[in-house]
Design an enzyme around this catalytic site. Structure first.
Site, PDB file in Angstrom:
ATOM      1  N   CYS A   8       5.742  -9.387  16.339  1.00  0.00           N
ATOM      2  CA  CYS A   8       7.114  -9.563  16.831  1.00  0.00           C
ATOM      3  C   CYS A   8       8.152  -9.400  15.733  1.00  0.00           C
ATOM      4  O   CYS A   8       8.360  -8.325  15.183  1.00  0.00           O
ATOM      5  CB  CYS A   8       7.206 -10.928  17.521  1.00  0.00           C
ATOM      6  SG  CYS A   8       8.741 -11.204  18.436  1.00  0.00           S
ATOM      7  N   LYS A  43       0.344 -14.785  11.799  1.00  0.00           N
ATOM      8  CA  LYS A  43       1.731 -14.408  11.526  1.00  0.00           C
ATOM      9  C   LYS A  43       2.269 -15.181  10.330  1.00  0.00           C
ATOM     10  O   LYS A  43       2.177 -16.416  10.278  1.00  0.00           O
ATOM     11  CB  LYS A  43       2.586 -14.667  12.770  1.00  0.00           C
ATOM     12  CG  LYS A  43       4.019 -14.170  12.648  1.00  0.00           C
ATOM     13  CD  LYS A  43       4.767 -14.380  13.956  1.00  0.00           C
ATOM     14  CE  LYS A  43       6.185 -13.835  13.895  1.00  0.00           C
ATOM     15  NZ  LYS A  43       6.929 -14.055  15.155  1.00  0.00           N
ATOM     16  N   GLU A  45       1.482  -9.574  22.193  1.00  0.00           N
ATOM     17  CA  GLU A  45       1.540 -10.861  21.488  1.00  0.00           C
ATOM     18  C   GLU A  45       1.335 -12.037  22.440  1.00  0.00           C
ATOM     19  O   GLU A  45       1.764 -12.003  23.593  1.00  0.00           O
ATOM     20  CB  GLU A  45       2.915 -10.992  20.817  1.00  0.00           C
ATOM     21  CG  GLU A  45       3.153 -12.323  20.123  1.00  0.00           C
ATOM     22  CD  GLU A  45       4.609 -12.562  19.775  1.00  0.00           C
ATOM     23  OE1 GLU A  45       4.882 -13.509  19.024  1.00  0.00           O
ATOM     24  OE2 GLU A  45       5.480 -11.822  20.277  1.00  0.00           O
TER      25      GLU A  45
END
Length: 540
Positions: free
Chosen positions: A421, A366, A301
């Protein structure tokens, strides 16, 4: 002699139960705090799951001791005990959050108590509410075990959904470390596993409070039988041999182990890219020369301190290293289109796919951002900025949220369900729209938390999503733990926390669609109703 020995042990347990039930003031608060904190021993990285009996058994006795002259006073007494119990649990389980405040200590160290103390204090309101609600419906005998289990499991579901949710270290994770026990999540998910975890852990409480010996062992024996049933189901469900793999796929996971303070410093951009390229092309064996036998290279990430899509030189250097038909999958910040009336474009925390010509061919933004880490909640933003705080990421205004959880199309791979994440900790929210994905692709950066228990807990939660959904997991983390996990939650290959390296692995095939993937939390809701119905029948 054995009967006398059992009697003596039961008497000692009864004395312990009485001491907890009759405790008052700061003594009771301390008992609740320590009992709650002991629950962290059953979580990663220790995974001492049998110790779940300590916090859950003491929880029953704490509710037993919540007395008063009316329903309101009993609720308040139980609420207070539950708050101290929950505060201990979250304090011991989330202490590692303090490490994030030290990455840029000059900016954030003074605010460390907000993460280490204030957040656990807020989260403790959920078990406090559960204790209070349980006390209002508290029956005599073993039925109260089911009431407490239902109340705590329901409060955990609320914690996973209220204010965008924070389902970290849900009580069911105390059993999820044992791979066979974890398989129940394929039927009822994390919250169904939580319901059973609380009931199993709390069952010994009746041994210390039963007024007669008749039926005293019923609840503990049922708990043992349930535990045995969970284990037997896991043995049946998990194949004896390794999972089959997707033909023609050779993955390379690159774990750079970059210090967090260096990772987001723009001046280090070129050095970071050099390190990635050198490490990615490293030979892992005499028969595997660099990237020649790899089909897909995966980086973690937020890999760069720059916008990859606006750095043609960086893309050209990547293309020069990638052999023909090798694809790079990487985390990267991505700039969107500048909206009318806005001075700058929105910035997304993204996964980007780069082909062997250095062209970005696909992206995923995200969707579920981290409050205070990646953005500030709008209703608190003005207040937070007025005291000199900002989000942790070095993006002015924070990240913007993606619109939808869509599959990521990657040449040579089955459809990927991307998870960046924190997105991997939300049960029931990880599936993509449309046809079922072939695997989870989880890019993360746990470098914020150093060598603490946080990265172990994060990995364990991502791994449980594989069990729930029946999909393999490919996880690449900056500092670890990077791993490939099969559709049953078994770790096929991994790189440990805090090391630099590359990991070559095949991609396991997906398993059958699980009942949880089809029904979601409906099974959990049904279990809640059954628990409450049985508790009322026993009380009648």
């Amino acid at each position: 002699m054995r009967r006398d020995g059992d009697g003596a042990r039961l008497m000692r347990l009864a004395a312990l139960a009485e001491a907890v039930i009759l405790a008052w003031g700061w003594r009771k608060r301390l008992i609740a705090l320590v009992a709650g904190a002991s629950g962290a021993l059953a979580l990663p990285p220790l995974d001492l799951w049998p110790l779940i009996i300590i916090p859950m058994t003491v929880a029953v006795w704490l509710v037993d001791g919540a007395v008063g002259t009316g329903r309101g006073s009993r609720f308040r007494a139980a609420f207070a005990a539950g708050w101290w119990w929950g505060f201990g649990f979250f304090l011991a389980g989330l202490w590692w959050l303090g490490a994030a405040f030290l990455v840029e200590a000059d900016k954030f160290a003074w605010a460390m108590p907000l993460g280490v103390v204030v957040l656990p204090a807020f989260l403790a309101l959920f078990p406090a509410l559960a204790f209070g609600a349980a006390r209002l419906a508290w029956p005599q005998g073993a039925g109260r075990i089911l009431v407490l289990a239902a109340a705590l499991a329901a409060s955990e579901w609320l914690r996973g959904h209220v204010l965008t949710g924070f389902p970290w270290n849900v009580y069911g994770m105390m059993l999820a470390g044992e791979i066979h026990l974890a398989q129940f999540a394929s039927l009822a998910g994390l919250y169904g596993l939580t319901l059973l975890a609380v009931a199993i852990g709390a069952a010994p409480a009746v041994l210390g409070t039963a007024k007669t010996r008749a039926g005293i062992w019923t609840a503990p024996l049922l708990a043992l039988a349930t535990l045995a049933g969970l284990f037997a189901f896991g043995l049946w469900r998990v194949p004896a041999g390794p999972s089959p793999v997707v033909a023609g796929v050779a993955l390379r996971l690159m774990q750079p182990n970059l210090p967090q303070d260096a990772k987001f410093n723009g001046r280090n951009g070129e050095a970071i890219l050099n390190r990635y390229l050198e490490l990615s092309d490293r030979a892992t064996s005499p028969t595997t020369p660099g990237l020649q036998r790899v089909t897909h290279l995966i980086w973690p990430e937020s890999a760069f301190p720059f916008l990859l899509g606006r750095e043609p030189r960086a893309l050209a250097r990547i293309a020069a290293v990638l052999p023909p038909d090798v694809t790079l999958i990487t985390g990267a910040a991505r700039a969107g289109e500048t909206l009318p009336g806005e001075s700058r474009p929105p910035i997304y925390n993204a996964i980007q796919v780069v082909n062997d010509e250095g062209v970005i061919v696909a992206s995923y933004d995200k969707v579920h951002l981290v409050p205070f880490g990646e953005y500030l909640p709008p209703f608190l933003e003005r207040l937070i900025r007025s005291v000199g705080l900002s989000e942790f990421v070095s993006i002015p205004g924070g990240f913007a949220a993606g619109r939808a959880r869509l599959p990521l199309a990657i040449k040579g791979l089955p459809g990927a369900a991307p998870l960046i994440c924190y997105e991997a900790v939300f049960p029931g929210e990880v599936a993509v729209r449309g046809p079922r994905a072939g695997f989870f692709l989880n890019l993360t950066n746990d470098g914020w938390f150093g060598q603490t228990s946080g990265p172990y807990q994060h990995f364990a939660q991502a791994r449980l999503r594989s069990v729930e959904e029946g999909l393999p997991l490919v996880r690449v983390a900056n500092t670890g733990i990077s791993a490939v996990v099969d559709a049953y939650g078994r770790t096929v290959a991994s790189l440990p926390l805090g090391v630099e390296g590359v990991l070559d692995a095949a991609l396991p095939r997906p398993g059958p669609t699980t009942f949880y993937a089809w029904a979601g939390d409906l099974v959990f809701a049904g279990m809640l109703l059954v628990f409450l119905a049985i508790s009322r029948l026993r009380a009648a």
